[in-house]
Scaffold this active site. Structure first.
Site, PDB file in Angstrom:
ATOM      1  CE1 TYR A 105      76.211  50.740  22.588  1.00 27.64           C
ATOM      2  CE2 TYR A 105      78.086  50.046  24.052  1.00 27.64           C
ATOM      3  CZ  TYR A 105      77.291  50.742  23.242  1.00 27.64           C
ATOM      4  OH  TYR A 105      78.006  52.112  22.985  1.00 27.64           O
ATOM      5  CE  LYS A 137      65.816  60.817  21.084  1.00 25.82           C
ATOM      6  NZ  LYS A 137      65.609  62.036  20.886  1.00 25.82           N
ATOM      7  CG  ASP A 183      66.897  64.816  22.494  1.00 26.03           C
ATOM      8  OD1 ASP A 183      66.183  64.026  23.401  1.00 26.03           O
ATOM      9  OD2 ASP A 183      66.209  65.335  21.541  1.00 26.03           O
ATOM     10  CG  ASP A 193      79.239  53.876  25.682  1.00 20.91           C
ATOM     11  OD1 ASP A 193      80.308  54.328  26.335  1.00 20.91           O
ATOM     12  OD2 ASP A 193      79.603  53.180  24.678  1.00 20.91           O
TER      13      ASP A 193
END
Ligand code: NAD
Length: 427
Positions: free
Chosen positions: A151, A223, A289, A313
């Site tokens: 971002y 992640k 995930d 987000d």
């Protein structure tokens, strides 16, 4: 006179006078309506909690469509200066400018004021229709890093001079990495900066929040299995915050793992149990995930989540949807060092509903509740919570929810606010 009304930061703590000035951006579309309703609820709560002893003078400042029409700028410098001066502000939704200049006003505000923590508490209100069987077991606060990650806005359009230069730079300097780019032509690039300082201050804020509100678990969502240095960096620096900065208050799953490897399951289990019995916070981590699965299947295992910008987000909206609260979830953007904070509605401007007294003002009302708590005005914050709980409980709701709740009473935006005020008792 005005100086007396200014919130200050002294020795890392907010100093809040009894009469304060707070800049407000009512916003575009349904913004002015949900703001009018929220203002009514805030003033009612403060009056019922403190009589005339405390008050807020709301100072409207320009941003968004209104600002553009009046000044030619979507986010005038003066608005930023007012937020810096008065330190705490509140805002409704704003139209995202299309084409050129600012990509998103919200992102610009967060970056300009370095509001690095996006705080999103997610809980269910009795009476709100939800898609899961037990929405009441969800009570999670997400700390999403707000200033880094993909971002940061560093992107090069496919086939542009910049993208070609960037590709050349990689080819010339990092031949092994160049091999990893699947197609050499018409390829766009984005950059994902994640720093130690940025990660640590976010996780530190999450731990301090857990300590302040008596939460027992802080989970790092990442992640790092795939993006080893960026997301993996966030994870490692996050754990460092736990072990180095809060040795007496936090026990990490890394510490448990280490003991387990050295002394086996039993000793590690005893060490963990003793740490938790002594009131330490359990800091663990989960891959993004899996976090989506686990928060759906076992939301009760999570209390505070600290995560990077993009993960946060997605996750905040997914969790809000789980409790039926996508239109009612509140949010805050905070810098805990400067004290600067902006509390905001998390939905958009809903242009089709604007001007019809239909919109649900709960998101901004709950953001105001967070703001009052941040100011240390807990009694007024409690009254807002109570007022909202009772209003939902009586099935007095706006159109967006009324269509899913049989036998409910549909109220307009301002009538809903009046019902919330009426439900608050005087203390
Ligand atoms: P939206 O949130 O405005 O609307 C999505 C749906 O939810 C619509 O059906 C709308 O009617 C409904 N809705 C939203 N808020 C509601 C409320 N308080 N009460 C009742 N119904 C509500 O999203 P969008 O249509 O994608 O975006 C519209 C504009 O808002 C765009 O310019 C977008 O960029 C902007 N936006 C701003 C923010 C922000 O300022 N924080 C956030 C999201 C979108």
């Amino acid at each position: 006179m005005e100086l007396e009304n200014i919130i200050q930061m002294r020795a890392g703590k907010l100093f809040v006078p009894n009469k304060i000035i707070i800049p407000v951006i009512p916003g575009d579309g349904i913004g002015p309506e949900v703001w009018a309703a929220t203002k009514m609820v805030i003033e009612c709560a403060i009056r019922k909690a403190y009589g005339d002893n405390r008050s807020i003078n709301f100072l409207p400042v320009l941003a968004g469509e209104v600002a553009f029409h009046q000044t030619g700028s979507w986010l005038p410098d003066e608005t930023l200066e007012q937020f810096r001066k008065f330190r705490i502000g509140i805002k409704g939704p704003m139209t995202t400018p299309i084409g050129g200049g600012i990509r998103s006003l919200n992102v610009a505000l967060r970056k300009e004021l370095d509001l690095y923590a996006c705080v999103r508490p997610i809980r269910w209100f009795h009476g709100v229709p939800a898609p899961v069987k037990h929405p009441e077991i969800m009570n999670i606060t997400i700390f999403r890093e707000n200033t880094e990650d993909v971002y940061s806005g560093i992107e090069f359009e496919a086939d542009s001079t910049e993208a070609n230069q960037f590709f050349q730079l990689i080819s010339d300097n990092f031949p092994d990495e160049k091999q990893k780019i699947r197609f050499n032509e018409n390829v766009a690039f984005g950059i994902k900066p994640i720093s130690m300082e940025g990660s640590k201050r976010l996780v530190r804020a999450a731990v301090n929040y857990a300590l302040k509100f008596g939460k027992k678990t802080v989970t790092l969502v990442h992640k790092g299995n795939i993006m080893k240095f960026t997301e993996g960096g966030f994870l490692n620096w996050g754990y460092q915050v736990g072990t180095d900065e809060f040795p007496d208050q936090v026990y990490t799953s890394q510490q448990w793992q280490k003991t387990r490897e050295m002394y086996g399951d039993e000793i590690a289990g005893q060490e963990k149990e003793s740490a938790l019995q002594n009131g330490k916070i359990w800091m663990n981590d989960i891959i993004t995930d899996a976090a989506f699965q686990q928060t759906l299947l076992y939301p009760q295992r999570f209390e505070v989540i600290a995560t990077t910008n993009l993960n946060g987000d997605y996750l905040s909206d997914a969790l809000a949807a789980q409790v039926g609260g996508i239109g009612i979830a509140p949010g805050a953007n905070i810098n805990y060092e400067s004290g600067l904070a902006i509390f905001e509605a998390t939905h958009g401007t809903a242009p089709g509903r604007a001007g019809k007294n239909l919109a649900n003002p709960s998101s901004l009302i709950l953001s105001a509740e967070m703001m009052l708590r941040y100011l240390g005005w807990d009694e007024a914050a409690d009254l807002i919570n109570e007022g909202l709980e009772q209003t939902y409980d009586k099935a007095l709701i706006t159109y967006d929810l009324a269509q899913f709740v049989p036998n409910s009473t549909q109220l307009g935006t301002i009538e809903f606010a009046a019902a919330v005020c009426e439900s608050m008792k005087t203390i």
